[in-house]
Design an enzyme around this catalytic site. Sequence first.
Site, PDB file in Angstrom:
ATOM      1  N   ASP A  93       8.008  44.829  39.085  1.00 38.62           N
ATOM      2  CA  ASP A  93       9.461  44.720  39.186  1.00 38.62           C
ATOM      3  C   ASP A  93       9.865  43.376  38.589  1.00 38.62           C
ATOM      4  O   ASP A  93       9.668  42.324  39.196  1.00 38.62           O
ATOM      5  CB  ASP A  93       9.883  44.815  40.654  1.00 38.62           C
ATOM      6  CG  ASP A  93      11.380  44.594  40.851  1.00 38.62           C
ATOM      7  OD1 ASP A  93      12.103  44.449  39.839  1.00 38.62           O
ATOM      8  OD2 ASP A  93      11.819  44.553  42.015  1.00 38.62           O
ATOM      9  N   GLN A  96      14.117  40.199  38.927  1.00 43.06           N
ATOM     10  CA  GLN A  96      14.434  38.811  39.245  1.00 43.06           C
ATOM     11  C   GLN A  96      13.812  37.849  38.245  1.00 43.06           C
ATOM     12  O   GLN A  96      14.227  36.695  38.136  1.00 43.06           O
ATOM     13  CB  GLN A  96      13.946  38.471  40.660  1.00 43.06           C
ATOM     14  CG  GLN A  96      14.479  37.169  41.228  1.00 43.06           C
ATOM     15  CD  GLN A  96      15.969  37.223  41.524  1.00 43.06           C
ATOM     16  OE1 GLN A  96      16.499  38.257  41.910  1.00 43.06           O
ATOM     17  NE2 GLN A  96      16.665  36.118  41.334  1.00 43.06           N
ATOM     18  N   LYS A 119      21.292  41.642  36.178  1.00 39.99           N
ATOM     19  CA  LYS A 119      20.604  40.381  36.441  1.00 39.99           C
ATOM     20  C   LYS A 119      20.511  39.520  35.186  1.00 39.99           C
ATOM     21  O   LYS A 119      20.296  38.312  35.268  1.00 39.99           O
ATOM     22  CB  LYS A 119      19.188  40.652  36.969  1.00 39.99           C
ATOM     23  CG  LYS A 119      19.112  41.296  38.336  1.00 39.99           C
ATOM     24  CD  LYS A 119      19.415  40.315  39.438  1.00 39.99           C
ATOM     25  CE  LYS A 119      19.181  40.938  40.805  1.00 39.99           C
ATOM     26  NZ  LYS A 119      19.448  39.975  41.892  1.00 39.99           N
ATOM     27  N   CYS A 257      18.372  42.749  51.027  1.00 38.13           N
ATOM     28  CA  CYS A 257      17.668  43.986  50.658  1.00 38.13           C
ATOM     29  C   CYS A 257      16.157  43.754  50.585  1.00 38.13           C
ATOM     30  O   CYS A 257      15.467  44.292  49.700  1.00 38.13           O
ATOM     31  CB  CYS A 257      18.192  44.555  49.337  1.00 38.13           C
ATOM     32  SG  CYS A 257      19.916  45.055  49.396  1.00 38.13           S
TER      33      CYS A 257
END
Length: 298
Positions: A93, A96, A119, A257
Amino acid sequence: MIINGQDEILVSQMEHHSNIVPWQMLCHKKGSRIVPIPINDKGEIILEEYEKLFSPRTKMVAITQVSNVLGTINPIREIVAIAHSHGVCVLVDGAQAAPHLSTDVRELDADFYTLSGHKMYGPTGIGVLYGKKALLDSMPPWQGGGGMIKDVDFDKTVYMDLPYKFEAGTGNIADAVALGTAVDYIEEIGMNNIECHEQELTKYAMEALSAIKGSYTIGNAYNKTSVLSFILDGVSPQKMAELLDSEGIAVRAGHHCAQPVLKHFGLSSTLRASIGLYNTYEDIDALVKGIIKHRYKS
């Protein structure tokens, strides 16, 4: 790679819900299970414990490159290498990480890599899924419709080659163009410049927050960036966020989250300040000044 009953998916304790819940849904459907990858009290993956989790049942590792709560930068190349030594694929992932770090998916050797458009200062509702060609070739389409077929008859359908077999219907063309513009913007500034700027600000902010009496930072990994989660004695995260908002200072309060990682630290909520390429030292000073000003208001 097919996941069936009794198979296991390794998922780190620091994942965003978006990298937990879909795996849970798959496991519920298939009878498989998620195995958490443990972290230490600094918010770092415990690599020795991670490697012990592998068994013949392990089919996938799903892990974030950068934690959205802790700011920890995970050693993805090493994590991938360990998984591959056991014949296991890895999904990273990168939501970020993409706006903050220079990343080469080939150097990481990631099997799959995901990121979110918003993002990266692009539009919402669009993102990227990278996958190794051999894996994508072996996968069936996840949607059916126009544009992804070579031939259709009532007996069978022959699908197009990559990438078209995954592009059913009319694509989100406008947002794809806008995301491309956002990527151009980031590349024009330079990922190395962004990374250095944000690393310096993160270090400055960590030192400034630690100097506030009764302030406790959550996530103190040696290698971290862009995210500062913290709590304050005497005031709830939600209340402090409201007070800072009155000063024009935007922070987030809540579980972000990512409830499993907060539970690891015995928390249900923190304040979080997120640093971007547009932030300055003056922004950090304003945050600290606002916290001190409203420290004991309730």
